[in-house]
Design an enzyme around this catalytic site. Structure first.
Site, short mmCIF file in Angstrom:
data_model
loop_
_atom_site.label_atom_id
_atom_site.label_comp_id
_atom_site.label_asym_id
_atom_site.label_seq_id
_atom_site.Cartn_x
_atom_site.Cartn_y
_atom_site.Cartn_z
N LYS A 1 43.37 33.82 31.23
CA LYS A 1 41.70 33.18 31.29
C LYS A 1 40.54 34.02 30.66
O LYS A 1 39.67 33.29 29.98
CB LYS A 1 41.07 33.25 32.89
CG LYS A 1 41.81 32.45 33.83
CD LYS A 1 40.95 32.24 35.25
CE LYS A 1 41.52 31.20 36.31
NZ LYS A 1 40.75 31.26 37.44
N ASP B 1 35.19 26.90 37.87
CA ASP B 1 35.33 27.23 39.32
C ASP B 1 33.93 27.51 39.83
O ASP B 1 33.85 26.91 40.88
CB ASP B 1 36.22 28.72 39.09
CG ASP B 1 37.38 28.51 38.85
OD1 ASP B 1 38.02 27.51 38.95
OD2 ASP B 1 38.21 29.54 38.49
P1 NDP Z 1 41.24 38.47 40.89
O1 NDP Z 1 42.55 39.23 40.83
O2 NDP Z 1 40.72 38.20 39.78
O3 NDP Z 1 40.35 39.25 41.75
C1 NDP Z 1 40.84 39.71 43.08
C2 NDP Z 1 39.50 39.95 43.96
O4 NDP Z 1 40.00 40.26 45.43
C3 NDP Z 1 39.10 41.14 43.49
O5 NDP Z 1 37.50 41.40 43.58
C4 NDP Z 1 39.73 42.64 44.28
O6 NDP Z 1 39.07 43.52 44.57
C5 NDP Z 1 39.65 41.73 45.48
N1 NDP Z 1 40.55 42.25 46.56
C6 NDP Z 1 42.28 41.86 46.71
N2 NDP Z 1 42.83 42.38 47.46
C7 NDP Z 1 41.63 43.02 48.49
C8 NDP Z 1 41.94 43.86 49.56
N3 NDP Z 1 42.89 44.01 50.18
N4 NDP Z 1 40.63 44.41 49.87
C9 NDP Z 1 39.40 44.18 49.37
N5 NDP Z 1 39.37 43.47 48.28
C10 NDP Z 1 40.69 43.00 47.70
O7 NDP Z 1 41.51 37.04 41.86
P2 NDP Z 1 40.63 35.59 41.56
O8 NDP Z 1 39.15 35.99 41.59
O9 NDP Z 1 41.17 34.97 40.61
O10 NDP Z 1 41.18 35.13 42.99
C11 NDP Z 1 40.51 35.32 44.25
C12 NDP Z 1 40.68 34.39 45.27
O11 NDP Z 1 40.19 32.86 44.92
C13 NDP Z 1 42.34 33.74 45.37
O12 NDP Z 1 42.69 33.64 46.84
C14 NDP Z 1 42.27 32.52 44.77
O13 NDP Z 1 43.30 31.61 45.46
C15 NDP Z 1 40.94 31.91 45.06
N6 NDP Z 1 40.35 30.60 44.29
C16 NDP Z 1 40.11 29.57 44.70
C17 NDP Z 1 39.65 28.64 43.96
C18 NDP Z 1 39.40 27.26 44.63
O14 NDP Z 1 39.35 26.31 43.71
N7 NDP Z 1 39.20 27.15 45.92
C19 NDP Z 1 39.59 28.77 42.45
C20 NDP Z 1 40.00 30.13 41.98
C21 NDP Z 1 40.43 31.04 42.60
P3 NDP Z 1 39.42 44.59 43.39
O15 NDP Z 1 38.41 44.55 42.18
O16 NDP Z 1 38.86 46.06 44.29
O17 NDP Z 1 40.80 44.81 43.04
#
Ligand code: NDP
Length: 284
Positions: A71, A107
């Site tokens: 992306k 999104d």
């Molecule tokens: P990214 O990998 O870009 O970001 C992940 C985020 O989750 C970060 O802020 C990360 O924090 C946090 N995170 C992950 N694990 C943990 C944990 N155990 N405890 C606390 N924070 C955590 O992923 P995306 O933003 O692309 O995706 C996030 C979610 O959004 C996914 O579940 C995806 O399926 C969903 N999504 C849904 C869409 C829809 O249309 N409904 C569209 C796009 C995404 P840190 O920065 O600390 O690593």
């Protein structure tokens, strides 16, 4: 128009991409409108995005979606960006406009529409977001551009959370702050909308929920989750127990797909068919 055996091509580039459900939803929409389009789910590994984007031009594809890990990298292969995609710094949808590739991020717009469909507007509101990854960034920027008054970003990694808050403060009219995520974080009093935008609770980890102080979730709040598989997350269940109105992640998924459909075909998307297709796909 004369009969053509050539299909218009769209699709998604990602890695992994095998479990991406978008193609099923878009293909159902094309079939409903009788459009000769194909949505291809294509595995493009990191390092292969440049030739893949050259192929979009060579095959005269109508456009593509980008997912993990492409992306951000895709920006350098595009000719133009939407204003929001420029601020977000990430693109999930490309449209081929007569050989010029235009990048958009649907999104956040899809998410805001899912709130609107439930009668919820972000204008003038205090919005609290858990997460600072791709989905959180897109939602935060669109909410700020749509008139949210204040955004609080709560994220595990301080650096990423502070960076997003600074971006919002610098590039949008909204007020923004970072709140450290230490232990069971308290949701700020007076928050209107709480959004879970991390991957916590995503299948197969459906027994997980973010560690927050759920007793600080007020019944006056609208609480939403971006996780769509399964959409009935434990996070939303906890919010429901506190009397909050909840909005799940299915609407966002359908709305961003519907927006992409319109950008590529110029036709209004049959959102109801897309929703039903996804529900069937997820066994809901
Ligand atoms: P990214 O990998 O870009 O970001 C992940 C985020 O989750 C970060 O802020 C990360 O924090 C946090 N995170 C992950 N694990 C943990 C944990 N155990 N405890 C606390 N924070 C955590 O992923 P995306 O933003 O692309 O995706 C996030 C979610 O959004 C996914 O579940 C995806 O399926 C969903 N999504 C849904 C869409 C829809 O249309 N409904 C569209 C796009 C995404 P840190 O920065 O600390 O690593």
């Amino acid at each position: 128009m004369e009969k053509s055996y050539r299909a218009e091509l769209v699709g998604v580039f990602g890695c992994p991409v095998e479990e991406n459900p978008t193609g099923v939803m878009e293909e159902a929409a094309f079939a409903k409108l009788g459009l000769n389009y194909r949505y291809l789910t294509i595995r493009v590994e990191k390092g292969n995005l440049k030739p893949a984007m050259e192929a979009v031009r060579a095959f005269q594809m109508r456009g593509v979606n980008l997912t993990i890990p492409h992306k951000v990298e895709v920006l350098q292969y595009l000719d133009e960006l939407s204003p929001a995609a420029k601020i977000i710094g990430a693109v999930n949808t490309v449209v081929n406009r007569d050989g010029k590739l235009w990048g958009e991020n649907t999104d956040g717009k899809g998410f805001l529409l899912s709130l609107e469909q439930e009668g919820v507007q972000v204008g003038g509101k205090h919005v609290v977001i858990l997460g600072a990854g791709g989905a959180a960034r897109a939602i935060a920027v669109e909410a700020a551009l749509a008139g949210a008054e204040k955004l609080t970003i709560i994220n595990r990694s301080r650096e990423r959370g502070e960076e997003l808050a600074a971006l919002l403060q610098r590039e949008t009219p909204a007020q923004a702050e970072y709140l450290a995520w230490e232990g069971a974080v308290k949701i700020p009093e007076g928050a209107d909308i709480l959004i879970q935008a991390t991957c916590i609770g995503l299948f197969p980890h459906v027994q997980d929920k973010p560690e927050i102080d759920y007793d600080t979730v007020a019944s006056s709040m609208v609480v939403s989750d971006v996780v769509f598989n399964d959409p009935h997350t434990l996070f939303l269940q906890e919010a429901q127990k506190r009397g909050a109105k909840t909005v799940n992640g299915l609407g966002m998924l359908v709305n961003q797909g519907a927006r992409n459909f319109t950008l590529w075909t110029g036709e209004e998307a049959p959102a109801d068919v897309m929703t039903e297709t996804l529900k069937k796909e997820f066994g809901l």
